[in-house]
Every structure is written in structure tokens, then in C-alpha cells.
Design a protein around this motif. Structure first.
Motif, PDB file in Angstrom:
ATOM      1  N   THR A  29      -7.529 -13.820  54.104  1.00 29.16           N
ATOM      2  CA  THR A  29      -7.527 -15.211  53.660  1.00 29.16           C
ATOM      3  C   THR A  29      -6.440 -15.527  52.634  1.00 29.16           C
ATOM      4  O   THR A  29      -6.291 -16.680  52.232  1.00 29.16           O
ATOM      5  N   ALA A  30      -5.686 -14.541  52.184  1.00 26.72           N
ATOM      6  CA  ALA A  30      -4.625 -14.784  51.215  1.00 26.72           C
ATOM      7  C   ALA A  30      -3.237 -14.626  51.828  1.00 26.72           C
ATOM      8  O   ALA A  30      -2.289 -15.255  51.371  1.00 26.72           O
ATOM      9  N   TYR A  31      -3.106 -13.824  52.875  1.00 21.81           N
ATOM     10  CA  TYR A  31      -1.809 -13.584  53.504  1.00 21.81           C
ATOM     11  C   TYR A  31      -1.800 -13.916  54.984  1.00 21.81           C
ATOM     12  O   TYR A  31      -0.913 -13.476  55.718  1.00 21.81           O
ATOM     13  N   GLU A  32      -2.787 -14.712  55.429  1.00 25.59           N
ATOM     14  CA  GLU A  32      -2.816 -15.083  56.843  1.00 25.59           C
ATOM     15  C   GLU A  32      -1.606 -15.948  57.214  1.00 25.59           C
ATOM     16  O   GLU A  32      -1.137 -15.930  58.351  1.00 25.59           O
ATOM     17  N   ASP A  33      -1.058 -16.698  56.243  1.00 25.94           N
ATOM     18  CA  ASP A  33       0.113 -17.518  56.528  1.00 25.94           C
ATOM     19  C   ASP A  33       1.374 -16.662  56.676  1.00 25.94           C
ATOM     20  O   ASP A  33       2.253 -16.967  57.490  1.00 25.94           O
ATOM     21  N   TRP A  34       1.467 -15.564  55.894  1.00 22.69           N
ATOM     22  CA  TRP A  34       2.601 -14.651  56.051  1.00 22.69           C
ATOM     23  C   TRP A  34       2.568 -14.024  57.444  1.00 22.69           C
ATOM     24  O   TRP A  34       3.593 -13.944  58.120  1.00 22.69           O
TER      25      TRP A  34
ATOM     26  N   HIS B 251     -11.056 -17.797  44.923  1.00 24.95           N
ATOM     27  CA  HIS B 251     -10.049 -17.298  43.983  1.00 24.95           C
ATOM     28  C   HIS B 251      -9.832 -15.813  44.298  1.00 24.95           C
ATOM     29  O   HIS B 251     -10.774 -15.076  44.535  1.00 24.95           O
ATOM     30  N   PHE B 252      -8.575 -15.419  44.291  1.00 20.89           N
ATOM     31  CA  PHE B 252      -8.273 -14.032  44.604  1.00 20.89           C
ATOM     32  C   PHE B 252      -7.526 -13.407  43.435  1.00 20.89           C
ATOM     33  O   PHE B 252      -6.579 -13.989  42.912  1.00 20.89           O
ATOM     34  N   ASP B 253      -7.936 -12.211  43.048  1.00 23.17           N
ATOM     35  CA  ASP B 253      -7.182 -11.514  42.036  1.00 23.17           C
ATOM     36  C   ASP B 253      -6.011 -10.796  42.699  1.00 23.17           C
ATOM     37  O   ASP B 253      -5.889 -10.748  43.918  1.00 23.17           O
ATOM     38  N   ASN B 254      -5.132 -10.247  41.877  1.00 25.50           N
ATOM     39  CA  ASN B 254      -3.931  -9.615  42.407  1.00 25.50           C
ATOM     40  C   ASN B 254      -4.250  -8.419  43.285  1.00 25.50           C
ATOM     41  O   ASN B 254      -3.534  -8.145  44.259  1.00 25.50           O
ATOM     42  N   THR B 255      -5.313  -7.691  42.957  1.00 24.75           N
ATOM     43  CA  THR B 255      -5.673  -6.526  43.763  1.00 24.75           C
ATOM     44  C   THR B 255      -6.048  -6.941  45.184  1.00 24.75           C
ATOM     45  O   THR B 255      -5.606  -6.332  46.158  1.00 24.75           O
ATOM     46  N   GLN B 256      -6.859  -7.983  45.308  1.00 25.05           N
ATOM     47  CA  GLN B 256      -7.247  -8.451  46.636  1.00 25.05           C
ATOM     48  C   GLN B 256      -6.031  -8.943  47.421  1.00 25.05           C
ATOM     49  O   GLN B 256      -5.891  -8.674  48.618  1.00 25.05           O
ATOM     50  N   ARG B 257      -5.152  -9.661  46.757  1.00 23.26           N
ATOM     51  CA  ARG B 257      -3.932 -10.137  47.423  1.00 23.26           C
ATOM     52  C   ARG B 257      -3.094  -8.967  47.917  1.00 23.26           C
ATOM     53  O   ARG B 257      -2.578  -8.984  49.031  1.00 23.26           O
ATOM     54  N   ASP B 258      -2.952  -7.951  47.057  1.00 24.78           N
ATOM     55  CA  ASP B 258      -2.145  -6.793  47.441  1.00 24.78           C
ATOM     56  C   ASP B 258      -2.777  -6.037  48.607  1.00 24.78           C
ATOM     57  O   ASP B 258      -2.066  -5.529  49.487  1.00 24.78           O
ATOM     58  N   LYS B 259      -4.080  -5.970  48.641  1.00 25.43           N
ATOM     59  CA  LYS B 259      -4.752  -5.304  49.756  1.00 25.43           C
ATOM     60  C   LYS B 259      -4.441  -6.017  51.076  1.00 25.43           C
ATOM     61  O   LYS B 259      -4.153  -5.380  52.091  1.00 25.43           O
ATOM     62  N   GLU B 260      -4.502  -7.327  51.050  1.00 23.12           N
ATOM     63  CA  GLU B 260      -4.195  -8.086  52.269  1.00 23.12           C
ATOM     64  C   GLU B 260      -2.712  -7.984  52.618  1.00 23.12           C
ATOM     65  O   GLU B 260      -2.337  -7.935  53.796  1.00 23.12           O
ATOM     66  N   LYS B 261      -1.875  -7.934  51.598  1.00 26.74           N
ATOM     67  CA  LYS B 261      -0.437  -7.790  51.826  1.00 26.74           C
ATOM     68  C   LYS B 261      -0.134  -6.466  52.519  1.00 26.74           C
ATOM     69  O   LYS B 261       0.694  -6.409  53.452  1.00 26.74           O
TER      70      LYS B 261
ATOM     71  N   ILE C 146       9.092  -3.242  50.490  1.00 29.77           N
ATOM     72  CA  ILE C 146       8.083  -4.202  50.025  1.00 29.77           C
ATOM     73  C   ILE C 146       6.696  -3.569  50.101  1.00 29.77           C
ATOM     74  O   ILE C 146       5.884  -3.683  49.184  1.00 29.77           O
ATOM     75  N   LEU C 147       6.429  -2.891  51.218  1.00 32.17           N
ATOM     76  CA  LEU C 147       5.142  -2.219  51.376  1.00 32.17           C
ATOM     77  C   LEU C 147       4.982  -1.128  50.321  1.00 32.17           C
ATOM     78  O   LEU C 147       3.909  -0.990  49.713  1.00 32.17           O
ATOM     79  N   TRP C 148       6.017  -0.343  50.090  1.00 31.03           N
ATOM     80  CA  TRP C 148       5.962   0.752  49.109  1.00 31.03           C
ATOM     81  C   TRP C 148       5.637   0.209  47.719  1.00 31.03           C
ATOM     82  O   TRP C 148       4.768   0.749  47.022  1.00 31.03           O
TER      83      TRP C 148
ATOM     84  N   SER D  94       1.367  -0.640  43.403  1.00 29.43           N
ATOM     85  CA  SER D  94       0.490  -1.432  42.543  1.00 29.43           C
ATOM     86  C   SER D  94      -0.981  -1.139  42.805  1.00 29.43           C
ATOM     87  O   SER D  94      -1.839  -1.483  41.988  1.00 29.43           O
ATOM     88  N   LEU D  95      -1.274  -0.511  43.951  1.00 35.11           N
ATOM     89  CA  LEU D  95      -2.656  -0.156  44.294  1.00 35.11           C
ATOM     90  C   LEU D  95      -2.942   1.333  44.114  1.00 35.11           C
ATOM     91  O   LEU D  95      -4.025   1.803  44.467  1.00 35.11           O
ATOM     92  N   ALA D  96      -1.979   2.061  43.574  1.00 31.66           N
ATOM     93  CA  ALA D  96      -2.106   3.519  43.496  1.00 31.66           C
ATOM     94  C   ALA D  96      -3.236   3.982  42.581  1.00 31.66           C
ATOM     95  O   ALA D  96      -3.647   5.147  42.651  1.00 31.66           O
ATOM     96  N   HIS D  97      -3.760   3.076  41.750  1.00 31.19           N
ATOM     97  CA  HIS D  97      -4.895   3.447  40.889  1.00 31.19           C
ATOM     98  C   HIS D  97      -6.191   3.538  41.687  1.00 31.19           C
ATOM     99  O   HIS D  97      -7.190   4.052  41.180  1.00 31.19           O
TER     100      HIS D  97
END
Length: 325
Positions: A183-188, A222-232, A257-259, A264-267
Motif C-alpha cells: 500500500t505504500a509502493y504500489e504506485d512505483w 500512516h506508514f513508518d519508514n520501516t514499513q515503507r522500506d519493506k514494501e520497497k 537502490i535495493l542494497w 536500512s533494514l539490517a537491524h
């Protein structure tokens, strides 16, 4: 369908969730267009606000239906099912466009026979007096370079908003449905798929849309950055798996870009193994090179955008658009 000359075979499809107040301004803008759409379809994604009262003001002019799924992608799919026009514009419940936008884009598609057309967009804040305060440059005032494909540009962080497009219905049928698992990157993802079928879309800057800045930019949540990055990550992995049309250098840029997103999700333990699949000693140097290249590009445009985004900082151009809002 009516044969009145100021109405065209266009459907405007608008997902909405708890944005009744914003939607009213958007609908007023649509019904003030110099060329009116034959259909305005609002898809309610489970609103709990005063949406029914807003829709009632447009009785006979707006079709409001419940979403058959959940999220903006599913809502657009739901709206498209009942759209019976030759042309379609997906719009957002919080945006507006210059009053000539539908007409300008419709005329380009009629003249060229192209499957789709896109126009500039401008980030802006609505003022209490109804005027708009521009934030940053006018994006995509010029088209992306004709020597590059849409997907090749996207490999270097190019993006242009879907509400800035108008489509032929038969093109959308070939393109297929919107994704409903994100729901955050469906447009991409949608733009990436557009790039496969139409590598060089037609462009017009005779009209523009306003990307309205406010406190709730994502439809329904509302999406936090972690959720956005997961969808990305989901979108980028899928894109790389089907990137046969990219050159090796472009594919490397997309991988970067993927790397960076995975870094950012490596934690999160579940992403550490995924990161290892794309990690290499060269990747930090590639990332540094691309960052420096982007910085130089932004210096050229005097904005936050690179040259492929075709930006304009002209107050005169903005003034012309603002008069049409």
C-alpha cells in the motif's frame, strides 16, 4: 454517455479513506474542468468520517462504491471494473489539477494515438484563502530524456506520480491490475510495469497537477519508514527479477537502490540474509559514486531533483499554472 461537447469519455477514479474534507475540494476541482469527465468514481476504502454527506452534495454526478478489497490498489481495481469510458485517470482524494488538465491530456491522446500521457506535478500547500504555496520545483515540466527509457530512468531513482497520467482503457487492460499486497509502493510497481509496455510515454506541460502536502499522505493509513522500506524491497526484488530490458550498468544502479534499502533494514534479523545476497565489496563505492553524481545533478537544477526529472524553477511558469487552479 452524453454528446455534449464539454463532456468526454473519461473516468476519474478516486480511492478515499477518511478524507471527506479533502475530497470535497478535489471533487470541486474536477467539476470545474474545462472538459468534464463522463464518470467520477469514488471508491470508499472503509471510511468512518462524514464521506456520505460529502458524496450527497454531488448526487447524480459521483458514483460512490465500497472497495472490494483493502488499500488504494484494490480501490483502483474496484473503480476500473465499473468504468465504461475510453480513457481513465486515477486521481487521489487530496490532490487537484489545473482546470485545463483533462482537456489538455485528452487532446494529446486524441491527436497522437498514444496509450498514455503524463504532465508536470507540483508539491504545494493550500493556504487559508484558497491559494496554493509552491514547495520546491515544478517536476517533469520537461519529459525525461528521449534517449533513455522510463525503466532506465527509474533505475536511477526517477519517479513521476500516477495521478499525473491519463490512460487509454485498452492499455490498462494490457497492463493488468494494481497490486493489492502493498500500500505504500504500489504506485512505483505500477510505473515500473508501465515502463515495460510503454518505454517512452508522451508528455505535455500545458497542464499540471498539485500534489497537496498535508499530514496524512498515504491513503487509509500512516506508514513508518520501516514499513515503507519493506514494501520497497518487495518491489525492487521483483523489478530486478524482470529487468532484462536494462543495460548492465542500469541494472547495477537499480541493485544499488535495493542494497541501500536493505542496509536500512539490517537491524531486522530476517533481512540480514537478504542483504548478503546483494552485498559486495564494490557496492559502497558504487553507492558513493551515484550519490556524488546525484549531488552534481541537483546543483545543476538548483533543486532537490536531478536533470532527468525535467524541473522548472520558473515563477512565471508557476504563476501560469496557479491561475488555472
Amino acid at each position: 454517455m452524453t454528446n455534449q461537447p464539454n463532456i468526454a469519455s473519461i473516468s476519474v477514479i478516486i480511492p478515499v479513506k477518511n478524507r471527506a474534507g479533502l475530497l470535497e475540494i478535489t471533487l470541486d476541482n474536477i467539476f470545474a474542468q474545462t472538459l468534464l469527465p463522463a464518470q467520477v468514481i469514488v471508491v470508499d476504502d472503509g471510511s468512518t468520517d462524514h464521506l456520505p454527506q460529502v458524496i450527497a452534495k454531488y448526487e447524480g454526478r459521483v458514483t460512490c462504491i465500497p472497495n472490494e478489497g483493502k488499500g488504494p490498489g484494490a480501490a483502483r481495481n474496484t473503480g476500473l471494473k465499473i468504468a465504461d469510458t475510453a480513457f481513465v485517470k486515477f486521481f487521489d482524494s487530496d490532490d487537484v489539477m489545473t482546470k485545463n488538465c483533462l482537456q489538455a491530456q485528452y487532446e494529446v491522446l486524441q491527436k497522437t494515438g498514444a496509450p498514455l500521457v503524463y504532465s508536470p506535478y507540483i508539491h504545494a500547500i493550500e493556504q487559508p484563502d484558497g491559494s496554493w504555496l509552491r514547495q520546491g520545483a515544478i517536476v517533469q515540466y520537461q519529459p525525461f530524456p528521449a534517449t533513455q527509457t522510463l525503466r532506465a530512468c527509474m533505475a536511477y531513482n526517477f519517479f513521476t506520480v500516477i495521478p499525473g497520467f491519463m490512460f487509454r482503457r485498452e492499455f490498462l487492460e494490457k497492463l493488468g491490475a494494481w497490486r493489492t499486497d502493498i500500500t505504500a509502493y504500489e504506485d512505483w510497481d505500477y510505473l515500473w510495469r508501465i515502463g515495460k509496455l510503454c518505454p517512452n510515454p508522451v508528455h505535455t506541460n500545458q497542464a499540471a497537477m498539485i500534489y497537496r502536502l498535508h499530514g496524512a499522505q498515504t491513503t487509509g493509513a500512516h506508514f513508518d519508514n520501516t514499513q515503507r522500506d519493506k514494501e520497497k524491497v518487495i518491489c525492487l526484488k521483483d523489478a530486478l527479477a524482470a529487468a532484462q530490458d536494462l543495460s548492465p550498468l542500469d541494472k547495477l544502479a537499480l541493485t544499488n537502490i535495493l542494497w541501500k534499502t536493505l542496509k536500512s533494514l539490517a537491524h531486522l534479523p530476517e533481512y540480514q540474509a537478504v542483504l548478503a545476497q546483494y552485498d559486495s565489496p564494490a557496492m559502497p563505492f558504487i553507492s558513493l559514486y551515484l550519490r556524488l553524481k546525484n549531488k552534481l545533478e541537483r546543483l545543476k537544477t538548483h533543486s532537490d531533483w536531478t536533470t532527468m526529472h525535467g524541473v522548472s524553477n520558473s515563477e512565471e511558469v508557476w504563476g501560469q499554472y496557479a491561475k488555472l487552479l
